[in-house]
Design a protein around this motif. Structure first.
Motif, PDB file in Angstrom:
ATOM      1  N   GLU A 164       0.813  -1.218   0.000  1.00 19.57           N
ATOM      2  CA  GLU A 164       0.000   0.000   0.000  1.00 19.57           C
ATOM      3  C   GLU A 164       0.844   1.266   0.000  1.00 19.57           C
ATOM      4  N   GLU A 165       2.169   1.119   0.134  1.00 22.10           N
ATOM      5  CA  GLU A 165       3.085   2.258   0.270  1.00 22.10           C
ATOM      6  C   GLU A 165       2.604   3.207   1.372  1.00 22.10           C
ATOM      7  N   LYS A 166       2.362   2.630   2.537  1.00 22.46           N
ATOM      8  CA  LYS A 166       2.012   3.384   3.729  1.00 22.46           C
ATOM      9  C   LYS A 166       3.242   3.443   4.619  1.00 22.46           C
ATOM     10  N   PHE A 167       3.560   4.636   5.126  1.00 26.29           N
ATOM     11  CA  PHE A 167       4.785   4.839   5.880  1.00 26.29           C
ATOM     12  C   PHE A 167       4.464   5.269   7.313  1.00 26.29           C
ATOM     13  N   GLY A 168       4.985   4.522   8.256  1.00 28.01           N
ATOM     14  CA  GLY A 168       4.740   4.810   9.663  1.00 28.01           C
ATOM     15  C   GLY A 168       4.650   3.515  10.442  1.00 28.01           C
ATOM     16  N   LEU A 169       5.161   3.530  11.646  1.00 24.20           N
ATOM     17  CA  LEU A 169       5.190   2.321  12.462  1.00 24.20           C
ATOM     18  C   LEU A 169       3.803   1.736  12.667  1.00 24.20           C
ATOM     19  N   ASP A 170       2.823   2.593  12.913  1.00 28.91           N
ATOM     20  CA  ASP A 170       1.474   2.116  13.196  1.00 28.91           C
ATOM     21  C   ASP A 170       0.699   1.694  11.964  1.00 28.91           C
ATOM     22  N   ARG A 196      16.537   9.054   0.151  1.00 32.10           N
ATOM     23  CA  ARG A 196      16.472   7.901  -0.760  1.00 32.10           C
ATOM     24  C   ARG A 196      16.960   6.638  -0.047  1.00 32.10           C
ATOM     25  N   HIS A 197      18.029   6.765   0.732  1.00 35.26           N
ATOM     26  CA  HIS A 197      18.511   5.628   1.506  1.00 35.26           C
ATOM     27  C   HIS A 197      17.524   5.249   2.607  1.00 35.26           C
ATOM     28  N   PHE A 198      16.934   6.253   3.229  1.00 33.69           N
ATOM     29  CA  PHE A 198      15.987   5.992   4.314  1.00 33.69           C
ATOM     30  C   PHE A 198      14.833   5.120   3.834  1.00 33.69           C
ATOM     31  N   TYR A 199      14.378   5.356   2.613  1.00 33.29           N
ATOM     32  CA  TYR A 199      13.257   4.601   2.047  1.00 33.29           C
ATOM     33  C   TYR A 199      13.743   3.579   1.023  1.00 33.29           C
ATOM     34  N   PHE A 200      14.868   2.945   1.295  1.00 34.38           N
ATOM     35  CA  PHE A 200      15.464   2.022   0.335  1.00 34.38           C
ATOM     36  C   PHE A 200      14.520   0.884  -0.046  1.00 34.38           C
ATOM     37  N   GLU A 201      13.610   0.518   0.856  1.00 37.00           N
ATOM     38  CA  GLU A 201      12.718  -0.612   0.590  1.00 37.00           C
ATOM     39  C   GLU A 201      11.806  -0.375  -0.610  1.00 37.00           C
ATOM     40  N   THR A 202      11.641   0.879  -1.004  1.00 35.59           N
ATOM     41  CA  THR A 202      10.763   1.189  -2.137  1.00 35.59           C
ATOM     42  C   THR A 202      11.445   1.005  -3.489  1.00 35.59           C
ATOM     43  N   TRP A 203      12.772   0.810  -3.479  1.00 32.94           N
ATOM     44  CA  TRP A 203      13.470   0.687  -4.774  1.00 32.94           C
ATOM     45  C   TRP A 203      14.568  -0.375  -4.813  1.00 32.94           C
ATOM     46  N   THR A 204      15.036  -0.838  -3.673  1.00 34.00           N
ATOM     47  CA  THR A 204      16.093  -1.856  -3.683  1.00 34.00           C
ATOM     48  C   THR A 204      15.972  -2.757  -2.458  1.00 34.00           C
ATOM     49  N   LEU A 205      14.809  -3.313  -2.245  1.00 35.70           N
ATOM     50  CA  LEU A 205      14.541  -4.085  -1.040  1.00 35.70           C
ATOM     51  C   LEU A 205      15.485  -5.271  -0.890  1.00 35.70           C
TER      52      LEU A 205
END
Length: 219
Positions: A55-61, A194-203
């Protein structure tokens, strides 16, 4: 799929910056030099976040296991009380529910004497400018946790003079399964959004500094 990320940053300097004043007295200069010769106290900083990947939802909860993560984290503090501006709690989930975005939780063995509002942050800020106040709390042996704004929910920012990384690792590793992937990340090596959200492009080929934790991983 849940992508859970535990960022860590150890050996952060705790003391506030020295007063800059060209007209210092000899006594102030001598005191400054004495302080300079002392070892700098340090603290560890942890950022706890996650992404609901499909779902590309960002946040712990936003994670399916968000409540499980919070329960596991709460167990790390089971011998302490969580103090907030609205009261004290033995349960982390209840403390979070009572804390607004930007609010602070002090996790301590005894009630601290602080003004919680002086430590509050807003959505456009961060904990850096609260350094002096944080220093006093951390030196007392307490932990400090912020409920921080995420894109679609909240994240947690945790600070402690004690390196509690092993306890956090042990708390979160049991959650690992096919639909829950856990990454332990050295913040010093992740220098961009970009590194912080690496899971969106290089998981499956995370950047240097991000290590996946498996059920068989040992410290």
């Amino acid at each position: 799929m849940d992508i859970f990320k535990l960022f860590f940053n150890h050996d952060q300097r705790l003391d506030k910056l020295a007063k800059r004043n060209a007209n210092k007295t000899p006594e102030e200069v001598e005191a400054t030099l004495a302080d300079f010769m002392k070892p700098d106290p340090t603290y560890s900083k942890f950022y706890i976040t996650g992404t609901r990947l499909e779902e590309e939802k960002f946040g712990l909860d936003t994670l399916n296991k968000g409540s499980h993560i919070i329960n596991q984290l709460g167990d790390v503090f089971s011998d302490r009380t969580i103090y907030t501006s609205t009261g004290s709690f033995e349960n982390l989930s209840k403390a979070l529910s009572a804390t607004d975005i930007g609010g602070v939780m002090v996790i301590a063995s005894e009630e601290p004497t602080i003004d919680f509002e002086t430590l509050r942050i807003d959505e456009e800020s961060n904990i850096g400018h609260k350094k002096e106040g944080l220093s006093n709390i951390l030196k007392s042996g307490a932990y400090v946790m912020y409920k921080e704004q995420a894109h679609d929910g909240f994240d947690l920012h945790l600070l402690s003079m004690e390196n509690i990384y092993p306890s956090l690792f042990d708390a979160f590793q049991p959650l690992v399964e096919e639909d829950f992937r856990f990454f332990s990340i050295n913040s010093k090596r992740m220098g961009s959004e970009r590194h912080f959200y690496f899971e969106t492009w290089t998981l499956d080929r995370p950047p240097h500094g991000a290590e996946e934790v498996f059920t068989e991983t040992v410290l």
